[in-house]
Enzyme design. Structure first.
Site, PDB file in Angstrom:
ATOM      1  N   GLU A  43       0.819  -1.204   0.000  1.00 34.58           N
ATOM      2  CA  GLU A  43       0.000   0.000   0.000  1.00 34.58           C
ATOM      3  C   GLU A  43       0.862   1.266   0.000  1.00 34.58           C
ATOM      4  O   GLU A  43       1.821   1.377   0.766  1.00 34.58           O
ATOM      5  CB  GLU A  43      -0.902  -0.012   1.241  1.00 34.58           C
ATOM      6  CG  GLU A  43      -1.807   1.190   1.382  1.00 34.58           C
ATOM      7  CD  GLU A  43      -2.577   1.186   2.698  1.00 34.58           C
ATOM      8  OE1 GLU A  43      -3.590   1.891   2.785  1.00 34.58           O
ATOM      9  OE2 GLU A  43      -2.160   0.472   3.647  1.00 34.58           O
ATOM     10  N   LYS A 116     -10.383   2.640  -1.424  1.00 40.81           N
ATOM     11  CA  LYS A 116     -10.446   2.003  -0.107  1.00 40.81           C
ATOM     12  C   LYS A 116     -11.746   2.348   0.615  1.00 40.81           C
ATOM     13  O   LYS A 116     -12.095   3.519   0.775  1.00 40.81           O
ATOM     14  CB  LYS A 116      -9.236   2.449   0.715  1.00 40.81           C
ATOM     15  CG  LYS A 116      -9.053   1.731   2.044  1.00 40.81           C
ATOM     16  CD  LYS A 116      -7.715   2.143   2.654  1.00 40.81           C
ATOM     17  CE  LYS A 116      -7.411   1.440   3.957  1.00 40.81           C
ATOM     18  NZ  LYS A 116      -6.069   1.801   4.466  1.00 40.81           N
ATOM     19  N   CYS A 153      -5.621  -2.851   2.829  1.00 36.21           N
ATOM     20  CA  CYS A 153      -5.243  -2.795   4.240  1.00 36.21           C
ATOM     21  C   CYS A 153      -6.430  -2.951   5.199  1.00 36.21           C
ATOM     22  O   CYS A 153      -6.910  -4.056   5.399  1.00 36.21           O
ATOM     23  CB  CYS A 153      -4.452  -1.525   4.510  1.00 36.21           C
ATOM     24  SG  CYS A 153      -3.445  -1.619   6.026  1.00 36.21           S
TER      25      CYS A 153
END
Length: 300
Positions: A43, A116, A153
């Site tokens: 990331e 995200k 993540c």
């Protein structure tokens, strides 16, 4: 038999932004030389993990997709090596800022982006200052080698993320990551929990899962109090590849730069997934409570 080779790349990154791209390219080339067809970098690998604190100067790192230096650089690499590359970048779309992934297919074309969904906010992980929650929803990308799901993540801690992508037809799950120590509690080490949660996602969906983390100690000066301690995170690496049973088949150390490569037979895994009946026996009509925040009031 439908074999696909995947790779997880683990490294550290600095404020030499051009050097980071060169390093990442070298590791992608190393993975491709080992036969990897889908290669995952960590990331926000273009720079150090800047959300470690709320420093407004880092807004300048955000770029529109069309102007992203990392995405444009790796489009050429993907085409040359004929590999699929999910590329993490800090995205600006007008006044909106996102933590995004561009999915580059093996012909160098961008299939689209994922933004995200779950944005953390805790000491050392001040992402709500830099990113708004993604609006793309979860997606599955039909790449040259396999349909893949990619999330980022903090998304990996939510079982809904992996299940949504599995339901949409993903056969491999990829999670680029930046996670390490907790600045407020040096004794809190989440490595085992982090891996166990994701291995559980792989097992629950009978689907391989690939995770790339970063390594190294990153220290940022406290921008609000020059006399205060620096803000510091030691990223704990431990990138891994899990098979469809939730078993780690490849794992990196906590502080080593490395490339992990593994081959899966997706036809064999599909037979296993079907035979277990997990998706056959689902009861979606019973899961409405998942649309609530409090377990009581279901959102319309």
């Amino acid at each position: 038999m439908r074999n696909v080779s995947v790779a997880a790349v683990q490294s550290s990154y600095t404020w030499d932004l051009d050097g980071n791209l060169e390093k990442a390219e070298g590791l992608v080339r190393e993975a491709a030389a080992q036969g990897a067809q889908i290669i995952l970098l960590s990331e926000l690998f273009e720079a150090p993990y800047f959300p470690i604190q709320t420093d407004e100067k880092h807004f300048d790192l955000a770029q529109p997709l069309a102007d992203s230096k990392a995405v444009n650089h790796f489009k050429n690499i993907a085409k040359e090596l004929e590999v699929v590359l999910p590329i993490s970048f800090y995205e600006r779309e007008n006044e909106a800022l996102y933590n995004s992934i561009a999915i580059i297919d093996a012909d160098g074309n961008t299939l689209g982006i994922y933004r995200k969904t779950h944005i953390p906010d805790s000491p050392g992980y001040c992402e709500k200052f830099f990113f708004i929650p993604g609006d793309t929803g979860f997606k599955v990308w039909h790449t040259r080698y396999a349909p893949i799901g990619v999330a980022i993540c903090w998304d990996q801690w939510f079982p809904e993320s992996a299940r949504a992508m599995a339901l949409m037809g993903a056969e491999l799950l990829f999670f680029p990551t930046a996670i390490g120590s907790e600045p407020q509690d040096a004794g809190l080490v989440s490595t085992d929990h982090w891996q166990n949660v994701q291995c559980g996602q792989a097992a629950a969906n009978i689907m391989p899962l690939i995770v790339s983390n970063r390594i190294g100690r990153e220290t940022h000066k406290n921008v609000f109090d020059q006399n205060a301690k620096d803000v510091e995170i030691t990223f704990y690496g431990s990138s891994f590849i899990s098979n469809e049973h939730g078993q780690k088949v490849k794992e990196a150390g906590k502080d080593e730069q490395c490339v992990l490569v593994h081959t899966f037979d997706l036809d064999e895994i599909q037979e296993t997934r079907t035979s277990w009946g997990i998706f056959r026996d689902r009861r979606p009509e019973m899961y409405g409570i998942l649309l609530s925040s409090d377990g009581v009031h279901i959102r319309n």
